[in-house]
Design a protein around this motif. Structure first.
Motif, mmCIF file in Angstrom:
data_model
loop_
_atom_site.group_PDB
_atom_site.id
_atom_site.type_symbol
_atom_site.label_atom_id
_atom_site.label_comp_id
_atom_site.label_asym_id
_atom_site.label_seq_id
_atom_site.Cartn_x
_atom_site.Cartn_y
_atom_site.Cartn_z
ATOM 1 N N ASN A 102 -23.015 104.161 -40.637
ATOM 2 C CA ASN A 102 -22.260 104.797 -39.546
ATOM 3 C C ASN A 102 -22.729 106.229 -39.283
ATOM 4 N N LEU A 103 -24.051 106.429 -39.308
ATOM 5 C CA LEU A 103 -24.599 107.767 -39.098
ATOM 6 C C LEU A 103 -24.445 108.166 -37.626
ATOM 7 N N VAL A 104 -24.375 109.455 -37.394
ATOM 8 C CA VAL A 104 -24.067 109.945 -36.054
ATOM 9 C C VAL A 104 -25.257 109.879 -35.107
ATOM 10 N N GLY A 105 -26.476 109.815 -35.648
ATOM 11 C CA GLY A 105 -27.618 109.808 -34.738
ATOM 12 C C GLY A 105 -28.926 109.488 -35.425
ATOM 13 N N LYS A 106 -29.970 109.520 -34.617
ATOM 14 C CA LYS A 106 -31.321 109.257 -35.109
ATOM 15 C C LYS A 106 -32.270 110.278 -34.513
ATOM 16 N N GLY A 107 -33.339 110.550 -35.249
ATOM 17 C CA GLY A 107 -34.319 111.530 -34.814
ATOM 18 C C GLY A 107 -35.728 110.990 -34.983
ATOM 19 N N VAL A 108 -36.679 111.643 -34.351
ATOM 20 C CA VAL A 108 -38.060 111.171 -34.375
ATOM 21 C C VAL A 108 -39.008 112.340 -34.632
ATOM 22 N N TRP A 109 -39.937 112.132 -35.565
ATOM 23 C CA TRP A 109 -41.093 113.026 -35.718
ATOM 24 C C TRP A 109 -42.341 112.195 -35.406
ATOM 25 N N ALA A 110 -42.989 112.475 -34.280
ATOM 26 C CA ALA A 110 -42.704 113.537 -33.323
ATOM 27 C C ALA A 110 -42.833 112.921 -31.928
ATOM 28 N N ASN A 135 -44.707 113.257 -29.201
ATOM 29 C CA ASN A 135 -45.973 112.768 -28.629
ATOM 30 C C ASN A 135 -46.722 111.814 -29.558
ATOM 31 N N PHE A 136 -46.052 111.347 -30.630
ATOM 32 C CA PHE A 136 -46.660 110.378 -31.536
ATOM 33 C C PHE A 136 -46.298 108.938 -31.163
ATOM 34 N N GLY A 137 -45.285 108.777 -30.307
ATOM 35 C CA GLY A 137 -44.716 107.463 -30.070
ATOM 36 C C GLY A 137 -45.438 106.646 -29.022
ATOM 37 N N THR A 138 -45.050 105.387 -28.938
ATOM 38 C CA THR A 138 -45.527 104.485 -27.899
ATOM 39 C C THR A 138 -44.321 103.980 -27.122
ATOM 40 N N GLU A 139 -44.579 103.396 -25.971
ATOM 41 C CA GLU A 139 -43.476 102.896 -25.143
ATOM 42 C C GLU A 139 -42.663 101.849 -25.899
ATOM 43 N N GLU A 140 -43.361 101.001 -26.651
ATOM 44 C CA GLU A 140 -42.670 99.947 -27.401
ATOM 45 C C GLU A 140 -41.754 100.542 -28.476
ATOM 46 N N MET A 141 -42.205 101.604 -29.131
ATOM 47 C CA MET A 141 -41.386 102.234 -30.174
ATOM 48 C C MET A 141 -40.152 102.890 -29.581
ATOM 49 N N TRP A 142 -40.321 103.546 -28.447
ATOM 50 C CA TRP A 142 -39.164 104.173 -27.801
ATOM 51 C C TRP A 142 -38.148 103.118 -27.369
ATOM 52 N N GLN A 143 -38.651 101.993 -26.878
ATOM 53 C CA GLN A 143 -37.745 100.913 -26.478
ATOM 54 C C GLN A 143 -37.019 100.339 -27.688
ATOM 55 N N GLU A 171 -45.253 118.572 -16.024
ATOM 56 C CA GLU A 171 -44.086 117.737 -16.279
ATOM 57 C C GLU A 171 -44.494 116.451 -16.985
ATOM 58 N N PHE A 172 -43.605 115.914 -17.791
ATOM 59 C CA PHE A 172 -43.911 114.721 -18.581
ATOM 60 C C PHE A 172 -42.700 113.805 -18.596
ATOM 61 N N ASP A 173 -42.942 112.542 -18.888
ATOM 62 C CA ASP A 173 -41.858 111.560 -18.937
ATOM 63 C C ASP A 173 -41.101 111.691 -20.258
ATOM 64 N N ILE A 174 -39.787 111.681 -20.147
ATOM 65 C CA ILE A 174 -38.938 111.726 -21.335
ATOM 66 C C ILE A 174 -38.202 110.390 -21.427
ATOM 67 N N PRO A 175 -38.424 109.629 -22.498
ATOM 68 C CA PRO A 175 -37.746 108.332 -22.631
ATOM 69 C C PRO A 175 -36.230 108.468 -22.475
ATOM 70 N N GLN A 176 -35.649 107.456 -21.856
ATOM 71 C CA GLN A 176 -34.217 107.474 -21.573
ATOM 72 C C GLN A 176 -33.376 107.638 -22.836
ATOM 73 N N VAL A 177 -33.850 107.083 -23.961
ATOM 74 C CA VAL A 177 -33.074 107.085 -25.197
ATOM 75 C C VAL A 177 -32.885 108.491 -25.765
ATOM 76 N N ILE A 178 -33.771 109.433 -25.405
ATOM 77 C CA ILE A 178 -33.702 110.778 -25.975
ATOM 78 C C ILE A 178 -32.586 111.593 -25.330
ATOM 79 N N ASP A 179 -31.757 112.194 -26.166
ATOM 80 C CA ASP A 179 -30.708 113.109 -25.698
ATOM 81 C C ASP A 179 -31.134 114.564 -25.862
ATOM 82 N N VAL A 180 -31.912 114.821 -26.913
ATOM 83 C CA VAL A 180 -32.269 116.196 -27.261
ATOM 84 C C VAL A 180 -33.756 116.280 -27.601
ATOM 85 N N LEU A 190 -36.246 101.957 -30.294
ATOM 86 C CA LEU A 190 -35.273 102.955 -30.742
ATOM 87 C C LEU A 190 -33.944 102.783 -30.014
ATOM 88 N N GLU A 191 -34.001 102.292 -28.797
ATOM 89 C CA GLU A 191 -32.757 102.067 -28.047
ATOM 90 C C GLU A 191 -31.931 100.944 -28.660
#
Length: 534
Positions: A513-521, A523-531, A244-253, A533-534
């Motif tokens: 007014n775009l509907v969403g945002k995505g990330v590649w990839a 396991n490339f991110g850091t906690e600061e980047m995920w924050q 199991e791994f942590d999934i940042p709160q900001v991620i929906d999909v 993104l919110e």
């Protein structure tokens, strides 16, 4: 002398035979309508878009597509025509004698005809089954396709002539006060019209007066999709022991890259993991499985150009998604021949029609428009925008090798978004951002500049910048922090991906007014980047 006469007779005989053959062939080939009319409201059509064979009228598929009357794809080698109408995929299969349409058997000539390597569709068949705004008069050989018509009445008894080009034209009789419909086509002093019996022809303008204008409005505002943040999870091998791994709160999909196209009866290599799926969905997140083409243009061309295999691939994607319980599908086909643009679009259309039936979300990845045939130009962005729930703009890899530069400068990303919005509604567009950067190393070898590029995860780049002692400063041109340093004769350069560049990307999401945002990839991110993104 005798021999000369014999020779002349032989030559004359040959010429007569050739002349007869030519005349017969001319008669057989002369199926282009000589006395007929096609009218399409604000349409584009040519003389050879009409065909007359055995007193039946046909309209070319090219004309139908050019005027957006129907969304068609013809698999010529497989005698199959796909019609995408109201997000249903309707197929016509045919041979020389018969054609099948929605489980009904027709004579092929009553449905379509292939002439000079061009597909034509029977006008009466189109009128009765596919194009509501179409009117056909087989007697006068006139066809009208229009949603706009003006209702007129006759001031006096007059006539509705088949054609305007002949004084001896056949005609229908119009009585005083008869109602009929006028279209925006005038030849000399005569107007194209249709009476209430469906007869089509031309009437003298002076003999009629306006009654009512009827205009059908067909535009409907596209439905805006649910706003989301998605991230691909790069997986290219089987997970033997799931943790199991942590999934940042900001991620929906989450969209794990589990499926790669192959040429066997399974059609995809499968790296999926049941525990992974269950865990992600247990956290309240959704899972879209990513299906890619292994970036193999030869394999993609071979499979998609086979009408039967293309349909089987569609069925396989749907089958896997249902059996595994995924919430959606992400299609990531890249490096595709430009010549396969239509078959790739047909694949997406067929897949989306089935996704709608099964209530499965479909997202399709596209690159920023560029001159690259295999990475960008093969994408029919308008078709993809219509036949998908989300279009994911992969706004990265502006510079990959050869010339140093940003992974994705802000002006370049904004250009990509603006271009995509010309074809796709903003309520479907997801802006995907890179959670990686590149270290560029420039050196001189034999008086030539050699450029080396290394991709780095965000966390790896941060450590490397510290180790190399590269200081960053804001670059207004790219909208990013930039740094460079000479190390042992090598010029090291970095256009950094960090909170600054990410913030500028998010401003583009808001601005358009775009509907969403995505990330590649993922396991490339850091906690600061995920924050950020919110």
């Amino acid at each position: 002398m005798r021999k000369s006469k014999i020779f002349i007779l032989i030559v004359l005989s040959i010429l007569i035979i050739l002349g007869v053959v030519f005349i017969i062939n001319s008669i057989n080939d002369n199926e282009i309508i000589q006395q007929a009319n096609l009218y399409i409201e604000n349409g584009i059509y040519n003389y050879d878009d009409l065909l007359l064979s055995d007193d039946k009228m046909y309209i070319s598929m090219d004309c139908i597509k050019a005027n957006d009357l129907l969304d068609l794809h013809w698999d010529k080698d497989y005698n199959k025509l796909s019609i995408f109408k109201n997000y249903n995929n309707i197929t016509i299969s045919y041979n020389n004698d018969n054609a099948t349409y929605i489980d009904c058997l027709y004579l092929t000539e009553d449905v379509l005809k292939v002439f000079n390597d061009t597909l034509y569709l029977n006008a009466t068949f189109l009128k009765n089954n596919l194009i509501n705004s179409m009117f056909v008069d087989n007697n006068s050989k006139n066809i009208i396709i229009s949603n706009i018509e003006k209702q007129y009445r006759a001031k006096i008894k007059t006539s509705l002539k088949f054609w305007t080009s002949s004084d001896n034209s056949e005609e229908y009789t119009i009585k005083r006060n008869d109602i009929f419909y006028i279209y925006d086509k005038q030849i000399s002093n005569m107007l194209l019209c249709r009476n209430t019996n469906g007869n089509i022809g031309y009437v003298l303008k002076k003999n009629i007066v306006p009654y009512i204008t009827i205009e059908e409005t067909t535009y409907t505002k596209p439905h805006r999709k649910e706003s989301i943040t998605m991230s691909w999870d790069l997986v290219n091998k089987k997970i033997s022991n799931f943790v199991e791994f942590d999934i940042p709160q900001v991620i929906d999909v989450l969209a794990p890259t589990w499926y790669e196209l192959v040429d066997n009866e399974d059609y995809f290599l499968d790296y999926s993991n049941v525990e992974y799926t269950s865990y992600v969905q247990s956290t309240g997140k959704k899972l879209w499985a990513t299906f890619n083409n292994n970036f193999d243009k030869e394999l993609t061309s071979k499979l998609l150009n086979n009408a039967y295999k293309r349909s089987k691939i569609v069925d396989k994607v749907i089958q896997i998604t249902k059996e595994k319980g995924y919430n959606g599908i992400n299609i990531d086909f890249e490096n595709v021949y430009l010549k396969d643009k239509d078959v790739y679009s047909a694949f997406i259309k067929e897949l989306y029609c089935k996704c709608l039936t099964e209530k499965i979300t479909l997202s399709v990845d596209v690159a920023v428009l560029s001159s690259s045939e295999t990475w960008s130009m093969f994408l029919d962005r308008k078709a993809i925008g219509e036949y998908s729930d989300y279009v994911v703009l992969m706004a990265y890899d502006q510079n990959v090798s050869g010339v140093s530069g940003s992974v994705g400068s802000i002006p370049w990303i904004e250009y990509g978004v603006e271009n995509l919005l010309e074809s796709v509604n903003d309520g479907k567009v997801i802006l995907a951002v890179p959670f990686y950067t590149r270290l560029w190393e420039e050196s001189m070898e034999d008086d030539a500049l050699v450029v080396k590029s290394t991709s780095l995860k965000i966390s790896t780049a941060e450590k490397l910048l510290d180790e190399l002692g590269i200081e960053l400063s804001y670059d207004v041109t790219t909208g990013q922090n930039y740094g460079e340093k000479m190390i042992d004769g090598v010029r090291c350069r970095v256009w950094n991906e960090d909170e600054t560049s990410l913030s500028n990307r998010m401003e583009i999401v808001k601005k358009y007014n775009l509907v969403g945002k995505g990330v590649w990839a993922f396991n490339f991110g850091t906690e600061e980047m995920w924050q950020s993104l919110e």
